[in-house]
Design a protein around this motif. Structure first.
Motif, PDB file in Angstrom:
ATOM      1  N   ARG A 365      -6.931  11.909  54.050  1.00 12.08           N
ATOM      2  CA  ARG A 365      -8.043  12.190  53.156  1.00 12.08           C
ATOM      3  C   ARG A 365      -9.287  12.527  53.978  1.00 12.08           C
ATOM      4  O   ARG A 365      -9.339  12.289  55.188  1.00 12.08           O
ATOM      5  CB  ARG A 365      -8.333  10.991  52.256  1.00 12.08           C
ATOM      6  N   SER A 366     -10.279  13.022  53.288  1.00 16.00           N
ATOM      7  CA  SER A 366     -11.505  13.452  53.960  1.00 16.00           C
ATOM      8  C   SER A 366     -12.106  12.340  54.809  1.00 16.00           C
ATOM      9  O   SER A 366     -12.502  12.557  55.960  1.00 16.00           O
ATOM     10  CB  SER A 366     -12.520  13.925  52.911  1.00 16.00           C
ATOM     11  N   GLU A 367     -12.181  11.117  54.254  1.00 13.17           N
ATOM     12  CA  GLU A 367     -12.857  10.034  54.966  1.00 13.17           C
ATOM     13  C   GLU A 367     -12.123   9.609  56.237  1.00 13.17           C
ATOM     14  O   GLU A 367     -12.707   8.993  57.133  1.00 13.17           O
ATOM     15  CB  GLU A 367     -13.079   8.822  54.050  1.00 13.17           C
ATOM     16  N   ILE A 390      -6.287  15.816  64.161  1.00 18.35           N
ATOM     17  CA  ILE A 390      -5.927  16.101  62.768  1.00 18.35           C
ATOM     18  C   ILE A 390      -4.409  16.191  62.631  1.00 18.35           C
ATOM     19  O   ILE A 390      -3.818  15.659  61.674  1.00 18.35           O
ATOM     20  CB  ILE A 390      -6.576  17.420  62.298  1.00 18.35           C
ATOM     21  N   SER A 391      -3.768  16.846  63.592  1.00 14.92           N
ATOM     22  CA  SER A 391      -2.310  16.963  63.544  1.00 14.92           C
ATOM     23  C   SER A 391      -1.635  15.599  63.600  1.00 14.92           C
ATOM     24  O   SER A 391      -0.604  15.381  62.944  1.00 14.92           O
ATOM     25  CB  SER A 391      -1.832  17.831  64.717  1.00 14.92           C
ATOM     26  N   ALA A 392      -2.212  14.671  64.363  1.00 18.76           N
ATOM     27  CA  ALA A 392      -1.601  13.350  64.516  1.00 18.76           C
ATOM     28  C   ALA A 392      -1.497  12.591  63.201  1.00 18.76           C
ATOM     29  O   ALA A 392      -0.627  11.725  63.037  1.00 18.76           O
ATOM     30  CB  ALA A 392      -2.403  12.523  65.529  1.00 18.76           C
ATOM     31  N   VAL A 393      -2.370  12.921  62.241  1.00 14.98           N
ATOM     32  CA  VAL A 393      -2.332  12.233  60.949  1.00 14.98           C
ATOM     33  C   VAL A 393      -1.912  13.206  59.837  1.00 14.98           C
ATOM     34  O   VAL A 393      -2.324  13.066  58.684  1.00 14.98           O
ATOM     35  CB  VAL A 393      -3.690  11.569  60.632  1.00 14.98           C
TER      36      VAL A 393
END
Length: 571
Positions: A365-367, A390-393
């Motif tokens: 999510r954004s947060e 970002i890829s990791a999550v």
């Protein structure tokens, strides 16, 4: 008036072609954006493919380019001559972009054309339309570029072609934020946005017809038996910028377990660094011990076609913001391969249920990643660090991926059915012979919108007062003691030390490939002033047949080196 974006979306009816002149566009051409020989990357590969498709399939009376200079113009002419020798070519300088008329649209191969909107303002916003196209959307330059575009003199008859619905959603969301900020800060009514139609990237499907002989030869080279199953990935092999290979290896190991066929994975592409090579190659034995792994470096179209011809399925497990469309699955479909791909960004527009299997993705999510974005924007983190976090999550469903691969491994009927559907889909929706007419229909509609606008409501901006690029001596008028006065008179002071031509040559301005005036112009001005002893720039200009600004520039240089001086005005 606004363009109905559905009219140029993926599954629209056949594009309506308008007047070929009005549907034409002048291509903003610089080889760096279109020539993969300068270094292979997605932007250049897409640019090269588009340009070749445009030249081959464009319905136009002439092929027009805008360039910075003669060398780029020659490169453009040579390319057109090699692909369509009977098509007239016209090249205009960007310095005088309005010369593209009667062509009414400039095509810019990127989303950030704010600079070109400012350039156009010299002649007014109704001079021509500007149409850009999205590629990668996640860089700081592109994200800030959207803000610059919105605050530049863009117009309703401009457009940014979004290559997928997901990209349009992202760009629209950012423009919503930009408009909300501008309204809060400045108030008032905001101008219309550029159009955001959805038109996908294209390919030349004929280039991807499988070559069974080269595929068999590659299998033999890699030690893969004819009866073995081969999955193929074609991509830049970077865990930061494309996909994390380890979950893919887990899925392939699950797919292989209990199967009566051996499974191999071919990674086709180049590693950007040793770290990427290590992540892809040294981990496979632990994550997929029963699956063969082979790396084939990119070595041109023939080698890529051999890899496509050696495979029986194509994988595109993207989990990265860097990818916004994904042309590789379309190429695989054109080659008749069924696709197992991430349900991610534009891939869901290219691969449908008939041609492949989409693997669900789950993202943060954004947060979860707000601070990640701020660190990247503020310069604390690099682009690679930003993408990697970002890829990791971002998770792909490993079980569903394994099921898709297993289904294709075990069912030749499914492979054949999906491969046939994919080939037909690629030809029907993604061949340049289909995409170019859609683009030209857009250009025609932009042109009609522009022509219906009231030019009086979109006045020109004086070149010396362009807010983002004022004339340097408008901006820095307070720096010198004085500026050269109009009507000033000049006196010849002599050339006792060095002749003018020798001094000019020793300074060697041409080493920078730019010169304020030529040596011949400076020398002619010097000779004319020396003959008279005293003269105004206007008198010398009339004698020489030069523009007065040229003469004044030459006189300023002669003053700089002591050959001339301002004639003193009596008190």
């Amino acid at each position: 008036m606004a363009i109905d974006t559905d009219a140029v979306a993926l599954d629209d009816a056949e594009a309506d072609m308008t007047d070929p002149v009005l549907a034409n566009a002048a291509i903003w051409f610089a080889p760096d954006g279109f020539d993969p020989s300068r270094g292979v990357n997605g932007r250049r590969m897409a640019g090269d493919s588009f340009l070749r498709g445009w030249i081959r399939h464009g319905r136009m009376p002439e092929c027009v380019a805008l360039t910075h200079g003669p060398s780029d113009g020659r490169a453009f002419r040579d390319l057109v001559a090699s692909l369509r020798p009977d098509l007239p070519v016209r090249v205009e300088r960007l310095d005088d972009a309005r010369a593209i008329a009667p062509v009414g649209t400039m095509f810019f191969s990127g989303p950030n054309f704010a600079t070109e909107a400012w350039r156009r303002s010299l002649w007014g916003e109704t001079a021509y339309s500007i149409c850009g196209m999205t590629h990668t959307m996640s860089t700081k330059a592109v994200m800030e570029g959207a803000f610059h575009l919105r605050t530049a003199p863009q117009a309703e008859w401009d457009a940014v072609i979004c290559t997928s619905r997901a990209v349009r959603s992202a760009l629209s969301a950012q423009m919503d934020m930009i408009d909300a900020f501008l309204s809060r800060r400045f108030g008032g009514r905001l101008p219309p946005r550029p159009q955001l139609p959805v038109i996908p990237l294209g390919i030349d499907c004929a280039e991807f017809q499988p070559d069974p002989a080269s595929g068999a030869a590659l299998r033999m080279e890699l030690g893969i038996a004819p009866e073995d199953s081969v999955a193929l990935v074609v991509a830049r092999l970077s865990p930061h910028e494309k996909f994390d290979p380890l979950p893919v290896y887990l899925a392939l190991q699950q797919a292989r377990q209990g199967a009566d066929r051996k499974l191999h994975l071919i990674l086709y592409g180049n590693f950007p660094d040793d770290y990427s090579r290590r992540v892809f190659m040294s981990t496979a034995d632990r994550f997929m011990p029963d699956v063969g792994l082979h790396h084939v470096p990119h070595a041109g179209p023939a080698r890529r076609l051999a890899a496509l011809s050696a495979a029986e399925m194509f994988l595109f497990p993207i989990d990265n913001l860097q990818e916004s469309f994904g042309i590789a699955p379309v190429e695989a479909m054109a080659a008749g391969l069924p696709v197992v791909a991430a349900d991610w960004d534009g891939i869901r527009d290219t691969v449908d249920d008939a041609s492949g299997i989409l693997v669900p993705s789950t993202a943060a999510r954004s947060e979860h990643v707000t601070s990640t974005g701020l660190r990247y924007h503020g310069g604390t983190d690099s682009y690679i660090q930003f993408l990697g976090q970002i890829s990791a999550v971002t998770a792909l469903d490993v079980r569903r991926m394994a099921e898709g691969v297993r289904a294709l491994m075990t069912s030749p009927e499914l492979r054949a059915r999906m491969g046939k559907a994919g080939r037909e889909r690629a030809r029907r929706h993604f061949d340049w012979s289909v995409i170019v007419p859609r683009m030209q229909a857009l250009f025609g509609e932009l042109d009609a919108m522009r022509r219906s606008a009231d030019s009086a409501r979109h006045p020109t901006i004086a070149a010396s007062e362009l807010p983002v690029a004022p004339s340097p001596m408008t901006l820095f008028a307070s720096f010198p003691t004085r500026q050269l006065a109009q009507g000033a008179r000049f006196a010849w002071l002599g050339s006792d030390i060095l002749p003018v031509t020798e001094a000019f040559a020793l300074r060697d301005y041409m080493a920078t490939r730019r010169v304020f005036e030529t040596a011949d112009h400076v020398q002619a001005t010097a000779v004319a002033l020396e003959m008279r002893g005293h003269a105004s720039a206007a008198e010398l200009a009339q004698h020489l047949g030069y523009p007065i600004l040229r003469v004044e520039r030459c006189l300023l240089w002669l003053m700089k080196y002591g050959y001339a001086g301002l004639e003193e005005v009596p008190a």
